[in-house]
Design a protein around this motif. Structure first.
Motif, short mmCIF file in Angstrom:
data_model
loop_
_atom_site.label_atom_id
_atom_site.label_comp_id
_atom_site.label_asym_id
_atom_site.label_seq_id
_atom_site.Cartn_x
_atom_site.Cartn_y
_atom_site.Cartn_z
N UNK A 246 0.85 -1.18 0.00
CA UNK A 246 0.00 0.00 0.00
C UNK A 246 0.89 1.23 0.00
N UNK A 247 0.32 2.38 -0.37
CA UNK A 247 1.09 3.61 -0.42
C UNK A 247 0.39 4.64 -1.29
N UNK A 248 1.19 5.51 -1.90
CA UNK A 248 0.66 6.58 -2.74
C UNK A 248 1.56 6.72 -3.96
N UNK A 263 -4.00 0.35 -2.44
CA UNK A 263 -3.70 -0.83 -1.64
C UNK A 263 -3.79 -2.04 -2.56
N UNK A 264 -2.77 -2.89 -2.53
CA UNK A 264 -2.75 -4.12 -3.34
C UNK A 264 -3.07 -5.31 -2.44
N UNK A 281 -8.32 5.66 1.61
CA UNK A 281 -7.66 4.39 1.94
C UNK A 281 -6.57 4.60 2.98
N UNK A 282 -5.81 5.71 2.87
CA UNK A 282 -4.73 5.96 3.82
C UNK A 282 -5.28 6.13 5.24
N UNK A 283 -6.41 6.85 5.38
CA UNK A 283 -7.02 7.03 6.70
C UNK A 283 -7.49 5.70 7.28
N UNK A 284 -8.07 4.85 6.43
CA UNK A 284 -8.56 3.56 6.90
C UNK A 284 -7.40 2.65 7.33
N UNK A 328 -14.11 3.68 0.91
CA UNK A 328 -13.71 2.30 1.17
C UNK A 328 -13.63 2.06 2.67
N UNK A 329 -14.24 0.95 3.10
CA UNK A 329 -14.21 0.56 4.51
C UNK A 329 -13.30 -0.66 4.66
N UNK A 330 -12.33 -0.57 5.55
CA UNK A 330 -11.37 -1.65 5.80
C UNK A 330 -11.59 -2.16 7.22
#
Length: 390
Positions: A246-248, A263-264, A281-284, A328-330
């Motif tokens: 994961x990253x940016x 995120x992979x 995604x980063x916050x989750x 997106x919810x993780x």
């Protein structure tokens, strides 16, 4: 007044008829082929087979029936291509219906004298089924072996029913055999072929080919009791993912696109990898404490409308631009118990920081544009000495 009513009802009737005809046309195989490539439909099938890998599944299905002697004769003529293809019966006897005597014998092998007397109307019960047995071309089953496999299959399932077979190779990617199976057996008892019978025939057909050494398969999309089994024993690996990375980075890993969070994941069930992109995604990941190797559940919970202010080069607000953002919810399966907050339905990006960011973007774009113009002008104003340019 009556003429107008009649004219209006006639127009409505024609419109309904046209809609009905259009709906019927949309359901035809021709419409499907035109939507899937038209004249290139067969070529597209071959390219997909080469790309995905050719299937080794065998196929058994019923393509037609006949309930009168005339219909049985038509079916025989069809599978024999009016005498171009040799027929073979359940006893191994061959018929060339181009010859008049052999044509008569082929008819008599499937038609009894009682059939001519008993069945005289359209609602009469069927006399024969036209069944198609097909093996995958990649298996390279010979004509002799496929006849033998079908003969054993039908005799195992219906030992008292007569049949005729014909091998068709007119479709290069789909060699197949037509088998005309007589529904009343030698004792007059009728058979009733259901879906489960077709599954059994397909299994026996594949098994007979496998005994001969051919690499073919027979799998079913649906099995009896499968739904009840899933209720009793749920698949615990479904919708579970292992975090690979994961990253940016640039969206879709394209250097020309802007940066985005990603995120992979790798599915635990099929071990296939997929990459998902999203601003939140980063916050989750931070909230759930996700690391590489974590097992998570991930799903989409609606969208958030983001209103971005439109500004001029001086930073003055000129309006709004609406954008949709996936939420997106993780759920980290190793850190359960964290209660997530609901996502916002609407988000305004009119903070001073956002306006300053846009103003900096405009100034940077203007500087780059001016530098590009100066570079072009400099290239045009070269000093020429003879034929050389400096």
């Amino acid at each position: 007044m009556s003429k107008r009513i009649g004219k209006k009802s006639d127009v409505e009737y024609k419109a309904r008829k046209l809609r009905r005809q259009q709906e019927q046309a949309r359901r035809t195989p021709y419409h499907f082929k035109m939507c899937k490539g038209g004249a290139k439909y067969e070529k597209n099938i071959q390219s997909r087979m080469l790309h995905q890998g050719a299937s080794r599944e065998v196929m058994v299905k019923i393509t037609g029936s006949a309930n009168r002697p005339r219909g049985v004769k038509n079916e025989i003529n069809y599978i024999a291509r009016e005498g171009e293809i040799t027929l073979r019966d359940n006893n191994g006897v061959e018929y060339h219906i181009a010859d008049r005597e052999q044509k008569k014998e082929a008819y008599e092998s499937l038609i009894d004298d009682e059939d001519k007397k008993q069945y005289t109307h359209d609602r009469s019960p069927n006399l024969v089924h036209n069944m198609v047995f097909s093996s995958p071309k990649i298996a390279e089953v010979s004509e002799k072996d496929i006849f033998k496999a079908i003969e054993e299959t039908l005799k195992q399932k219906y030992p008292e029913n007569r049949f005729l077979m014909a091998y068709h190779t007119d479709k290069a990617h789909h060699p197949h055999v037509h088998a005309l199976l007589r529904i009343p057996d030698n004792g007059g008892k009728r058979i009733n072929i259901r879906k489960k019978d077709l599954r059994e025939l397909r299994e026996k057909f594949a098994g007979n080919l496998q005994k001969m050494g051919y690499n073919v398969k027979c799998t079913h999309k649906y099995e009896f009791g499968k739904k009840e089994q899933l209720k009793r024993e749920p698949d615990r690996l479904r919708n579970l993912f292992e975090v690979v990375d994961f990253g940016r980075t640039n969206y879709l890993f394209d250097p020309k696109k802007k940066h985005q969070n990603y995120i992979t994941l790798r599915t635990l069930k099929n071990k296939t990898e997929l990459t998902r992109w999203g601003s939140n995604i980063a916050d989750e990941i931070k909230r759930e404490g996700v690391k590489v190797g974590s097992v998570i559940k991930m799903r989409k919970e609606g969208e958030t409308t983001v209103k971005v202010p439109l500004t001029d080069g001086k930073g003055n607000k000129q309006g709004w631009s609406d954008h949709k953002r996936n939420n997106w919810r993780i759920e980290n399966q190793g850190a359960m118990g964290i209660k997530p907050a609901p996502f916002d339905k609407l988000k305004l990006l009119d903070t001073p920081e956002q306006l300053l960011k846009q103003q900096r973007g405009f100034s940077l774009f203007k500087k780059n544009q001016e530098a590009t113009v100066k570079l072009h002008e400099k290239q045009k104003l070269g000093i020429r000495v003879g034929i050389f340019k400096f």
